[in-house]
Design a protein around this motif. Structure first.
Motif, PDB file in Angstrom:
ATOM      1  N   GLY A 276      -9.928  -2.665  -9.657  1.00 43.70           N
ATOM      2  CA  GLY A 276      -9.874  -3.856 -10.309  1.00 43.70           C
ATOM      3  C   GLY A 276      -9.313  -4.870  -9.372  1.00 43.70           C
ATOM      4  O   GLY A 276      -8.392  -4.731  -8.594  1.00 43.70           O
ATOM      5  N   ALA A 277      -9.607  -6.240  -9.764  1.00 45.96           N
ATOM      6  CA  ALA A 277      -9.120  -7.269  -8.983  1.00 45.96           C
ATOM      7  C   ALA A 277      -7.682  -7.456  -8.688  1.00 45.96           C
ATOM      8  O   ALA A 277      -7.344  -7.792  -7.724  1.00 45.96           O
ATOM      9  CB  ALA A 277      -9.901  -8.506  -9.362  1.00 45.96           C
ATOM     10  N   ARG A 278      -7.191  -7.254  -9.755  1.00 46.36           N
ATOM     11  CA  ARG A 278      -5.655  -7.670  -9.762  1.00 46.36           C
ATOM     12  C   ARG A 278      -4.790  -6.666  -8.736  1.00 46.36           C
ATOM     13  O   ARG A 278      -3.969  -6.883  -8.030  1.00 46.36           O
ATOM     14  CB  ARG A 278      -4.874  -7.534 -11.034  1.00 46.36           C
ATOM     15  CG  ARG A 278      -5.405  -8.666 -12.064  1.00 46.36           C
ATOM     16  CD  ARG A 278      -4.693  -8.423 -13.342  1.00 46.36           C
ATOM     17  NE  ARG A 278      -3.297  -9.006 -13.172  1.00 46.36           N
ATOM     18  CZ  ARG A 278      -2.946 -10.386 -13.302  1.00 46.36           C
ATOM     19  NH1 ARG A 278      -3.807 -11.198 -13.696  1.00 46.36           N
ATOM     20  NH2 ARG A 278      -1.817 -10.673 -13.007  1.00 46.36           N
ATOM     21  N   ARG A 279      -5.268  -5.247  -8.847  1.00 38.99           N
ATOM     22  CA  ARG A 279      -4.757  -4.477  -7.767  1.00 38.99           C
ATOM     23  C   ARG A 279      -4.927  -4.673  -6.519  1.00 38.99           C
ATOM     24  O   ARG A 279      -4.427  -4.323  -5.613  1.00 38.99           O
ATOM     25  CB  ARG A 279      -4.919  -2.957  -8.241  1.00 38.99           C
ATOM     26  CG  ARG A 279      -4.263  -2.538  -9.687  1.00 38.99           C
ATOM     27  CD  ARG A 279      -4.600  -0.897 -10.188  1.00 38.99           C
ATOM     28  NE  ARG A 279      -3.857  -0.749 -11.256  1.00 38.99           N
ATOM     29  CZ  ARG A 279      -4.063   0.566 -11.723  1.00 38.99           C
ATOM     30  NH1 ARG A 279      -4.713   1.363 -11.320  1.00 38.99           N
ATOM     31  NH2 ARG A 279      -3.315   1.025 -12.998  1.00 38.99           N
ATOM     32  N   ALA A 280      -6.272  -4.778  -6.406  1.00 37.81           N
ATOM     33  CA  ALA A 280      -6.731  -5.150  -4.980  1.00 37.81           C
ATOM     34  C   ALA A 280      -6.222  -6.510  -4.567  1.00 37.81           C
ATOM     35  O   ALA A 280      -5.679  -6.509  -3.304  1.00 37.81           O
ATOM     36  CB  ALA A 280      -8.319  -5.436  -4.861  1.00 37.81           C
ATOM     37  N   PHE A 281      -5.838  -7.259  -5.127  1.00 33.62           N
ATOM     38  CA  PHE A 281      -5.376  -8.495  -4.954  1.00 33.62           C
ATOM     39  C   PHE A 281      -3.853  -8.225  -4.634  1.00 33.62           C
ATOM     40  O   PHE A 281      -3.362  -8.764  -3.382  1.00 33.62           O
ATOM     41  CB  PHE A 281      -5.244  -9.664  -6.041  1.00 33.62           C
ATOM     42  CG  PHE A 281      -4.344 -10.743  -5.678  1.00 33.62           C
ATOM     43  CD1 PHE A 281      -5.223 -11.825  -5.489  1.00 33.62           C
ATOM     44  CD2 PHE A 281      -3.190 -11.070  -5.678  1.00 33.62           C
ATOM     45  CE1 PHE A 281      -4.718 -13.430  -5.423  1.00 33.62           C
ATOM     46  CE2 PHE A 281      -2.635 -12.340  -5.537  1.00 33.62           C
ATOM     47  CZ  PHE A 281      -3.353 -13.588  -5.214  1.00 33.62           C
ATOM     48  N   ALA A 282      -3.099  -7.533  -5.214  1.00 31.00           N
ATOM     49  CA  ALA A 282      -1.824  -7.218  -4.787  1.00 31.00           C
ATOM     50  C   ALA A 282      -1.757  -6.259  -3.465  1.00 31.00           C
ATOM     51  O   ALA A 282      -0.918  -6.427  -2.773  1.00 31.00           O
ATOM     52  CB  ALA A 282      -1.000  -6.354  -5.892  1.00 31.00           C
ATOM     53  N   LEU A 283      -2.655  -5.272  -3.239  1.00 31.47           N
ATOM     54  CA  LEU A 283      -2.789  -4.360  -2.079  1.00 31.47           C
ATOM     55  C   LEU A 283      -2.842  -5.302  -1.082  1.00 31.47           C
ATOM     56  O   LEU A 283      -2.245  -5.209   0.227  1.00 31.47           O
ATOM     57  CB  LEU A 283      -3.575  -3.312  -2.341  1.00 31.47           C
ATOM     58  CG  LEU A 283      -4.146  -2.562  -1.130  1.00 31.47           C
ATOM     59  CD1 LEU A 283      -2.741  -1.876  -0.532  1.00 31.47           C
ATOM     60  CD2 LEU A 283      -5.335  -1.619  -1.450  1.00 31.47           C
ATOM     61  N   ALA A 284      -3.988  -6.321  -1.028  1.00 27.62           N
ATOM     62  CA  ALA A 284      -4.260  -7.118  -0.086  1.00 27.62           C
ATOM     63  C   ALA A 284      -2.899  -8.041   0.459  1.00 27.62           C
ATOM     64  O   ALA A 284      -2.840  -8.264   1.816  1.00 27.62           O
ATOM     65  CB  ALA A 284      -5.371  -8.061  -0.370  1.00 27.62           C
ATOM     66  N   CYS A 285      -2.274  -8.512  -0.586  1.00 29.19           N
ATOM     67  CA  CYS A 285      -1.159  -9.398  -0.339  1.00 29.19           C
ATOM     68  C   CYS A 285      -0.019  -8.566   0.429  1.00 29.19           C
ATOM     69  O   CYS A 285       0.751  -8.975   1.321  1.00 29.19           O
ATOM     70  CB  CYS A 285      -0.402  -9.901  -1.619  1.00 29.19           C
ATOM     71  SG  CYS A 285      -1.258 -11.078  -2.431  1.00 29.19           S
ATOM     72  N   MET A 286       0.189  -7.364   0.176  1.00 30.80           N
ATOM     73  CA  MET A 286       1.134  -6.540   0.852  1.00 30.80           C
ATOM     74  C   MET A 286       0.621  -6.052   2.105  1.00 30.80           C
ATOM     75  O   MET A 286       1.473  -6.146   3.170  1.00 30.80           O
ATOM     76  CB  MET A 286       1.242  -5.017  -0.050  1.00 30.80           C
ATOM     77  CG  MET A 286       2.077  -5.180  -1.217  1.00 30.80           C
ATOM     78  SD  MET A 286       3.842  -6.007  -1.247  1.00 30.80           S
ATOM     79  CE  MET A 286       4.544  -4.513   0.003  1.00 30.80           C
ATOM     80  N   LEU A 287      -0.546  -5.768   2.342  1.00 30.35           N
ATOM     81  CA  LEU A 287      -0.890  -5.576   3.823  1.00 30.35           C
ATOM     82  C   LEU A 287      -0.889  -7.016   4.549  1.00 30.35           C
ATOM     83  O   LEU A 287      -0.303  -6.992   5.747  1.00 30.35           O
ATOM     84  CB  LEU A 287      -2.596  -5.140   3.596  1.00 30.35           C
ATOM     85  CG  LEU A 287      -2.739  -3.844   3.071  1.00 30.35           C
ATOM     86  CD1 LEU A 287      -4.231  -3.779   3.105  1.00 30.35           C
ATOM     87  CD2 LEU A 287      -2.106  -2.936   4.041  1.00 30.35           C
ATOM     88  N   GLU A 288      -1.140  -8.150   4.011  1.00 31.05           N
ATOM     89  CA  GLU A 288      -0.877  -9.664   4.768  1.00 31.05           C
ATOM     90  C   GLU A 288       0.391  -9.664   4.882  1.00 31.05           C
ATOM     91  O   GLU A 288       0.990 -10.066   6.240  1.00 31.05           O
ATOM     92  CB  GLU A 288      -1.665 -10.506   3.895  1.00 31.05           C
ATOM     93  CG  GLU A 288      -1.705 -11.901   4.686  1.00 31.05           C
ATOM     94  CD  GLU A 288      -2.642 -12.832   4.181  1.00 31.05           C
ATOM     95  OE1 GLU A 288      -2.076 -13.963   3.634  1.00 31.05           O
ATOM     96  OE2 GLU A 288      -3.691 -12.611   3.817  1.00 31.05           O
ATOM     97  N   ALA A 289       1.362  -9.552   4.113  1.00 31.00           N
ATOM     98  CA  ALA A 289       2.858  -9.490   4.398  1.00 31.00           C
ATOM     99  C   ALA A 289       3.215  -8.671   5.628  1.00 31.00           C
ATOM    100  O   ALA A 289       4.071  -9.207   6.568  1.00 31.00           O
ATOM    101  CB  ALA A 289       3.746  -9.084   3.224  1.00 31.00           C
ATOM    102  N   THR A 290       2.597  -7.566   5.772  1.00 27.19           N
ATOM    103  CA  THR A 290       3.037  -6.668   7.011  1.00 27.19           C
ATOM    104  C   THR A 290       2.478  -7.263   7.943  1.00 27.19           C
ATOM    105  O   THR A 290       3.002  -7.289   9.189  1.00 27.19           O
ATOM    106  CB  THR A 290       2.135  -5.360   6.570  1.00 27.19           C
ATOM    107  OG1 THR A 290       2.799  -4.558   5.350  1.00 27.19           O
ATOM    108  CG2 THR A 290       2.588  -4.304   7.924  1.00 27.19           C
ATOM    109  N   GLY A 291       1.203  -7.787   8.185  1.00 28.73           N
ATOM    110  CA  GLY A 291       0.677  -8.225   9.339  1.00 28.73           C
ATOM    111  C   GLY A 291       1.556  -9.630   9.517  1.00 28.73           C
ATOM    112  O   GLY A 291       1.739  -9.708  10.697  1.00 28.73           O
ATOM    113  N   VAL A 292       1.718 -10.776   8.735  1.00 28.36           N
ATOM    114  CA  VAL A 292       2.553 -11.798   9.039  1.00 28.36           C
ATOM    115  C   VAL A 292       3.923 -11.328   9.606  1.00 28.36           C
ATOM    116  O   VAL A 292       4.219 -12.085  10.540  1.00 28.36           O
ATOM    117  CB  VAL A 292       2.841 -12.618   7.700  1.00 28.36           C
ATOM    118  CG1 VAL A 292       4.016 -13.490   8.106  1.00 28.36           C
ATOM    119  CG2 VAL A 292       1.509 -13.193   7.336  1.00 28.36           C
TER     120      VAL A 292
END
Length: 392
Positions: A276-292
């Motif tokens: 689902g788009a919402r869970r994918a969005f949340a997962l991507a934000c967490m991965l991006e936070a890790t990268g930042v």
């Protein structure tokens, strides 16, 4: 073969070159050129942040203006005009050393890049969907990452030839002009517009019942995402140059962002189909936070490059997933509701983008480091993930 019968693949390739020009180069080439400007002009981080914010403010203004039904002329004229202005404004950056001129030029460049994105949707994405080739949208959106990777290689190659910051901007403008000519040959004019349905389905319902807490959280999260990604996306090359143990990565870091961004829309679309788009969005934000966070963790070149790669692998995916989910949630209100909510979403995202570089520049002047603003950006991304991942 008549232009209106061109293959969908050619149309998608035209979109790839247009986004590579207007977004990958016109919007984001500032990142790898910034360290050269900082050295050549003694440009303070606060001023550098203002220049980036001016571009994102122009993007916000252009995105909102581009969705107006009152704009005269055909979309292809605005599309090609945006690409031309993008080329000219990149070249114009080489012709001045005035901060106010930089702010104005980058504002206009932001308007131009937004117009290219808005009008290419009609010229390319809509027709790909009508042709039953919507999957080619991943090729179209890969243009952003390809443009970022190209700009990284362009700057690195010219650096080897001892080019200064002016020559880098001129070369960027020239490359954008070449991409404009390719896109113009691959993207034909749109067919005559179909009449709007007469059943009133595009009208916004009086009670706006489609607006709920879930949609409002998504809009807020999208603004936090704009703030969270843009600080690293603006200053990552500067971080590499200004940190002795990371200087070996300067010519690689922006390339890593671009190469990981290019296939990311396809990858995140596949993930969204499963979760689902919402869970994918949340997962991507967490991965991006890790990268930042990794880009300022001070643990060496490998993790710094990993952080940049995670940024590239997620920021376009989050952008697309937010648009996708907003369209889905607002669809109950008809086409007018979708347009209205996408405009609100764009405004939220744009505000986050405008504030991010300014905030980072100010904090750098106070602390002498990008660590604190980057960690604030990572925190914003974590909050965005929590807002969207919450059910109900």
């Amino acid at each position: 073969m008549p232009s209106q019968d061109r293959a969908p693949v050619a149309l998608a390739l035209g979109g790839l070159f247009s986004l590579a020009a207007a977004m990958g180069i016109g919007r984001f080439v500032y990142t790898p050129i910034l360290p050269f400007m900082a050295d050549g002009l003694n440009l303070p981080a606060e001023d550098a942040g203002l220049i980036a914010s001016a571009n994102f403010l122009g993007y916000l203004a252009g995105a909102l203006a581009g969705t107006s039904k009152s704009l005269p002329g055909r979309p292809r004229v605005w599309f090609l005009g945006g690409l031309l202005v993008s080329a000219l404004t990149s070249a114009a950056m080489a012709l001045t050393v005035s901060l106010w001129a930089f702010l104005f030029i980058r504002f206009v460049s932001g308007v131009a890049s937004a117009f290219v994105l808005v009008f290419s949707t009609t010229l390319i994405l809509d027709r790909l969907n009508v042709a039953g080739r919507g999957g080619l949208s991943a090729l179209y959106f890969a243009g952003v990452g390809c443009g970022i990777a190209f700009s990284a290689l362009l700057v690195a190659g010219l650096d080897q030839m001892a080019a200064d910051w002016r020559q880098l901007w001129l070369a960027s403008g020239g490359a954008t002009l070449v991409f404009l000519l390719i896109a113009a040959g691959l993207v034909p004019d749109e067919p005559p517009a179909a009449k709007a349905p007469a059943d009133g389905s595009t009208r916004l319902p009086a009670d706006a019942s489609y607006i709920n807490a879930s949609l409002l959280r998504l809009i807020l999260a999208y603004g936090l995402f704009g703030f969270g990604y843009v600080i690293t996306a603006t200053f990552v090359s500067t971080i590499a140059r200004s940190t002795p143990e990371l200087q070996s990565t300067e010519q690689l870091v922006w390339l890593a962002v671009g190469l990981c961004a290019a296939p990311s829309i396809y990858v995140w679309n596949r993930i969204a189909l499963r979760t689902g788009a919402r869970r994918a969005f949340a997962l991507a934000c967490m991965l991006e936070a890790t990268g930042v966070a990794l880009t300022v963790a001070g643990t060496g070149p490998a993790l710094f490059l990993l952080g940049a790669a995670l940024l590239g692998a997620t920021f376009m995916g989050i952008t697309a997933l937010g648009l996708m989910e907003t369209r889905r949630q607002a669809s109950a209100g008809g086409l007018a509701a979708i347009r209205q909510m996408l405009a609100v979403l764009t405004a939220s995202f744009g505000l986050g983008q405008v504030l991010g570089p300014w905030f980072a520049g100010r904090l750098y002047e106070m602390t002498g480091s990008f660590q604190l603003p980057s960690l604030a950006a990572a925190a914003a991304l974590v909050i965005a993930a929590a807002l969207v991942g919450r059910q109900g």
